[in-house]
Motif scaffolding. Structure first.
Motif, PDB file in Angstrom:
ATOM      1  N   GLY A 138       0.799  -1.217   0.000  1.00 26.43           N
ATOM      2  CA  GLY A 138       0.000   0.000   0.000  1.00 26.43           C
ATOM      3  C   GLY A 138       0.827   1.259   0.000  1.00 26.43           C
ATOM      4  O   GLY A 138       1.291   1.731  -1.043  1.00 26.43           O
ATOM      5  N   ALA A 139       1.054   1.829   1.200  1.00 26.73           N
ATOM      6  CA  ALA A 139       1.718   3.131   1.295  1.00 26.73           C
ATOM      7  C   ALA A 139       3.132   3.097   0.745  1.00 26.73           C
ATOM      8  O   ALA A 139       3.565   4.040   0.071  1.00 26.73           O
ATOM      9  N   LEU A 140       3.887   2.041   1.020  1.00 27.92           N
ATOM     10  CA  LEU A 140       5.256   1.957   0.501  1.00 27.92           C
ATOM     11  C   LEU A 140       5.258   1.887  -1.017  1.00 27.92           C
ATOM     12  O   LEU A 140       6.039   2.585  -1.680  1.00 27.92           O
ATOM     13  N   GLY A 159       8.756   7.777  -6.526  1.00 35.21           N
ATOM     14  CA  GLY A 159      10.198   7.797  -6.714  1.00 35.21           C
ATOM     15  C   GLY A 159      10.592   7.411  -8.129  1.00 35.21           C
ATOM     16  O   GLY A 159      11.478   8.030  -8.733  1.00 35.21           O
ATOM     17  N   ALA A 160       9.933   6.384  -8.663  1.00 30.90           N
ATOM     18  CA  ALA A 160      10.224   5.961 -10.032  1.00 30.90           C
ATOM     19  C   ALA A 160       9.860   7.051 -11.035  1.00 30.90           C
ATOM     20  O   ALA A 160      10.576   7.278 -12.023  1.00 30.90           O
ATOM     21  N   GLN A 161       8.769   7.755 -10.792  1.00 28.56           N
ATOM     22  CA  GLN A 161       8.368   8.840 -11.682  1.00 28.56           C
ATOM     23  C   GLN A 161       9.371   9.999 -11.627  1.00 28.56           C
ATOM     24  O   GLN A 161       9.724  10.581 -12.663  1.00 28.56           O
ATOM     25  N   LEU A 198      11.538  11.444 -14.739  1.00 32.05           N
ATOM     26  CA  LEU A 198      11.539  12.843 -15.115  1.00 32.05           C
ATOM     27  C   LEU A 198      12.956  13.410 -15.122  1.00 32.05           C
ATOM     28  O   LEU A 198      13.340  14.177 -16.020  1.00 32.05           O
ATOM     29  N   ALA A 199      13.750  13.043 -14.106  1.00 36.64           N
ATOM     30  CA  ALA A 199      15.127  13.523 -14.045  1.00 36.64           C
ATOM     31  C   ALA A 199      15.941  13.033 -15.233  1.00 36.64           C
ATOM     32  O   ALA A 199      16.894  13.698 -15.664  1.00 36.64           O
ATOM     33  N   ALA A 200      15.564  11.869 -15.773  1.00 41.36           N
ATOM     34  CA  ALA A 200      16.252  11.313 -16.933  1.00 41.36           C
ATOM     35  C   ALA A 200      15.681  11.829 -18.246  1.00 41.36           C
ATOM     36  O   ALA A 200      16.089  11.378 -19.326  1.00 41.36           O
TER      37      ALA A 200
END
Length: 239
Positions: A183-185, A192-194, A198-200
């Motif tokens: 759930g929350a994790l 984090g993956a998004q 975006l950073a890439a």
């Protein structure tokens, strides 16, 4: 799943009178979940007991109040108190992440605790509320005893209650961890993956944008610890 892995419900706080003369819900703690109230109507208060001592916080329409795990809390209904309840770690509260402030002899006996917390048909909508009131009244008795101990001995008096609460729930911890991971994790890890994408320079996930809606509660009028609950349970794990 709702955004951020939270759970929400609407709560109509009990208006029947407890043994201390105040109408409202059952005092209890959560072992791993932060809880927030958004007051949508009426007036009341939440009584809390923690290492900071006993306190009473006024509630009225528009108030937002939240507290962290380990805060003993009890809702008082002074005039039609209604809330939206937001819980961290959706699934954990439903899986038993709460311990009522029963007297010490009940907390020390898992079978006695189970009998004292049980409701006919699990408190399903339409169930006679008398068992919920009896459960609330027993928790109020223990709450009064706990307040007296803290007033006499200071915050350290809560340690025995915390140990008893953990002992009652220790066998459920592995299942709670699974619910948290799913759930929350998982929700935080998707963010984090998004951010990594975006950073890439990769905005591909934006093409998967979607809108989700629930026209009303999944269930209405379930007997809760503090009142009648209208619950929202999305079926999709991505909602």
């Amino acid at each position: 799943m709702l955004p951020g892995g939270v759970g929400i419900s609407r709560l109509c706080v009990y208006d029947t009178t407890a043994p201390d003369g105040l109408p409202g819900g059952s005092p209890h703690i959560h072992l791993a979940c932060t809880e927030a109230y958004v007051v949508t109507g009426g007036r009341g208060a939440v009584q809390t007991l923690s290492s900071a001592g006993f306190a009473e916080h006024e509630l009225s329409a528009g108030t937002v109040l939240w507290f962290t795990p380990g805060t003993v809390h009890r809702l008082v209904n002074r005039d039609g108190l209604n809330l939206v309840v937001i819980m961290a770690n959706t699934g954990l509260p439903e899986a038993g992440d709460a311990v009522l402030t029963f007297p010490r002899q009940v907390l020390a006996d898992p079978d006695a605790y189970a009998r004292a917390t049980a409701l006919p048909d699990g408190g399903a909508p339409g169930t006679d509320p008398l068992a919920a009131y009896r459960r609330r009244d027993l928790a109020i008795t223990g709450f009064g005893e706990l307040i007296a101990l803290v007033e006499r001995d200071g915050p350290a008096a809560l340690a025995d209650f915390h140990r008893a609460a953990l002992a009652l729930k220790r066998s459920q911890l592995a299942a709670w961890r699974t619910r948290w991971q799913d759930g929350a994790l998982a929700a935080a890890q998707r963010t984090g993956a998004q951010l990594d994408a975006l950073a890439a320079g990769d905005p591909a996930h934006l093409a998967d944008a979607a809108v989700h809606a629930m026209p009303g509660p999944t269930e209405t009028g379930r007997l809760g610890m503090c009142g009648l609950l209208d619950t929202y349970r999305p079926q999709s794990p991505m909602e």
